[in-house]
Motif scaffolding. Structure first.
Motif, PDB file in Angstrom:
ATOM      1  N   GLN A 185       0.802  -1.221   0.000  1.00 19.59           N
ATOM      2  CA  GLN A 185       0.000   0.000   0.000  1.00 19.59           C
ATOM      3  C   GLN A 185       0.841   1.280   0.000  1.00 19.59           C
ATOM      4  N   ARG A 186       2.145   1.156   0.107  1.00 16.14           N
ATOM      5  CA  ARG A 186       3.006   2.332  -0.014  1.00 16.14           C
ATOM      6  C   ARG A 186       3.106   2.804  -1.467  1.00 16.14           C
ATOM      7  N   LYS A 187       2.819   1.923  -2.405  1.00 12.91           N
ATOM      8  CA  LYS A 187       2.943   2.284  -3.824  1.00 12.91           C
ATOM      9  C   LYS A 187       1.702   3.045  -4.272  1.00 12.91           C
ATOM     10  N   ASP A 188       1.915   4.132  -4.993  1.00  8.31           N
ATOM     11  CA  ASP A 188       0.801   4.874  -5.555  1.00  8.31           C
ATOM     12  C   ASP A 188      -0.002   3.986  -6.514  1.00  8.31           C
ATOM     13  N   ASP A 189      -1.305   4.097  -6.442  1.00  2.00           N
ATOM     14  CA  ASP A 189      -2.196   3.353  -7.324  1.00  2.00           C
ATOM     15  C   ASP A 189      -1.973   1.847  -7.228  1.00  2.00           C
ATOM     16  N   TRP A 190      -1.683   1.370  -6.006  1.00  2.00           N
ATOM     17  CA  TRP A 190      -1.348  -0.048  -5.804  1.00  2.00           C
ATOM     18  C   TRP A 190      -2.477  -0.979  -6.239  1.00  2.00           C
ATOM     19  N   MET A 191      -3.719  -0.557  -6.063  1.00  2.00           N
ATOM     20  CA  MET A 191      -4.834  -1.447  -6.393  1.00  2.00           C
ATOM     21  C   MET A 191      -4.882  -1.779  -7.880  1.00  2.00           C
ATOM     22  N   ASN A 192      -4.441  -0.853  -8.716  1.00  2.00           N
ATOM     23  CA  ASN A 192      -4.533  -1.052 -10.159  1.00  2.00           C
ATOM     24  C   ASN A 192      -3.236  -1.530 -10.793  1.00  2.00           C
ATOM     25  N   THR A 193      -2.137  -1.490 -10.055  1.00  2.00           N
ATOM     26  CA  THR A 193      -0.839  -1.853 -10.647  1.00  2.00           C
ATOM     27  C   THR A 193      -0.215  -3.107 -10.057  1.00  2.00           C
ATOM     28  N   CYS A 194      -0.616  -3.518  -8.867  1.00  2.00           N
ATOM     29  CA  CYS A 194       0.102  -4.582  -8.160  1.00  2.00           C
ATOM     30  C   CYS A 194      -0.497  -5.975  -8.340  1.00  2.00           C
ATOM     31  N   PHE A 195      -1.657  -6.074  -9.002  1.00  2.00           N
ATOM     32  CA  PHE A 195      -2.314  -7.371  -9.121  1.00  2.00           C
ATOM     33  C   PHE A 195      -2.733  -7.647 -10.554  1.00  2.00           C
ATOM     34  N   ILE A 196      -2.855  -8.928 -10.880  1.00  2.00           N
ATOM     35  CA  ILE A 196      -3.360  -9.323 -12.188  1.00  2.00           C
ATOM     36  C   ILE A 196      -4.861  -9.592 -12.139  1.00  2.00           C
ATOM     37  N   ASP A 197      -5.391  -9.849 -10.959  1.00  2.00           N
ATOM     38  CA  ASP A 197      -6.797 -10.215 -10.820  1.00  2.00           C
ATOM     39  C   ASP A 197      -7.403  -9.700  -9.513  1.00  2.00           C
ATOM     40  N   GLY A 198      -6.732  -8.739  -8.900  1.00  2.00           N
ATOM     41  CA  GLY A 198      -7.176  -8.232  -7.615  1.00  2.00           C
ATOM     42  C   GLY A 198      -6.561  -8.943  -6.434  1.00  2.00           C
ATOM     43  N   ILE A 199      -5.912 -10.101  -6.673  1.00  2.00           N
ATOM     44  CA  ILE A 199      -5.359 -10.925  -5.587  1.00  2.00           C
ATOM     45  C   ILE A 199      -3.892 -11.257  -5.824  1.00  2.00           C
TER      46      ILE A 199
END
Length: 279
Positions: A185-199
């Motif tokens: 969660q330290r990364k900006d826009d983590w929800m849209n960049t850190c996952f391939i399927d939300g998980i």
């Protein structure tokens, strides 16, 4: 077996581990980084990173196979075991009673059993627990509505509870941990960049995992150190058979290079793009 017995770094967990070699995943990055690193110069070959990941598993299933995956009478004991369970455990219970949900108190005790078993393997076996990362709830809910899954309760509030419980347990039993819930969660826009399927982690999410693991390995007071920059390189001597350097008189020694990855570690960045090599 190919060549001499190698030290083992084992990744043990659920689909976060199983898929860690996919899409420039964190397991693949670690395997690349450690591909030429040895524990003791001239005494041991490079470390093998072994994948023991099982999609859909929870800590309950993991406890049941500990003796099979990590037998106490094995000739080679792992030098390092990285353990991830919690994401599936933290899912809300399914109305049918089916599914991977494990109540929080049982999850804590299961993780305690895993740590106890791993500690019993060898005095030199090091352990790192990875805590439950956050998820993109909107993407997960969209998958449910599309019919990809049955009813599934997976929220960041539940992930946080299981993550905090894992970290607290590690402090209690003196096991090194990585707080993925906070790190991602330290990364900006983590929800849209850190996952391939939300998980499951994308390439961007995997880089965060690797950076956090390397930070822990760098700071750990372990003898010998298991941080890649502290470990000698296998066959690191210069050779006239290496690629010729730009001056036409010397060769370029690539033994300390890593390929393809961009890793932030120890305030320096190793950028490896396509087939270019930079040390």
């Amino acid at each position: 077996m190919v060549g001499p017995t190698r030290p083992e770094f084992v990744l043990f967990g659920s689909s976060i581990v199983q898929m860690s070699y996919d899409r420039r995943g964190w397991g693949a990055i670690l395997a690349d980084i450690y591909s030429r690193r040895v524990l003791f110069l001239s005494l041991s070959p490079p470390a093998d990173i072994l994948l023991r990941g099982y999609l859909g598993w929870n800590s309950r299933r993991a406890v049941n196979v500990l003796d099979q995956i990590f037998p106490k009478d094995a000739a080679v004991k792992p030098s390092l075991v990285m353990v991830y369970f919690g994401g599936n455990d933290s899912m809300g219970p399914h109305p049918s009673g089916l599914g991977p949900h494990v109540p929080l108190p049982e999850y804590i005790e299961n993780m305690r059993k895993i740590a106890s078993h791993l500690k019993s393997l060898s005095d030199s076996t090091r352990i790192i627990f990875l805590s439950c990362p956050p998820v993109n709830e909107a993407v997960i809910n969209e998958n449910i509505r599309s019919g990809s899954f049955s009813e599934m309760i997976r929220t960041n509030e539940l992930c946080k509870q299981y993550s905090e419980a894992c970290i607290k347990l590690c402090q209690e039993i003196n096991v090194t941990s990585v707080d993925l819930f906070t790190a991602v969660q330290r990364k900006d826009d983590w929800m849209n960049t850190c996952f391939i399927d939300g998980i499951h982690f994308s390439a961007e999410g995997s880089k965060i995992v690797v950076e956090e693991i390397l930070k822990v390995l760098r700071e750990a007071d372990w003898k010998p150190s298991l941080h890649w920059k502290s470990m000698p390189i296998e066959f690191s001597e210069d050779s006239p058979y290496d690629i010729a350097a730009a001056d036409g008189k010397t060769t370029f020694n690539p033994s300390s290079s890593t390929f393809y990855w961009e890793i932030q570690d120890d305030d320096t960045t190793t950028n490896i793009i396509n087939l270019c090599i930079k040390t």
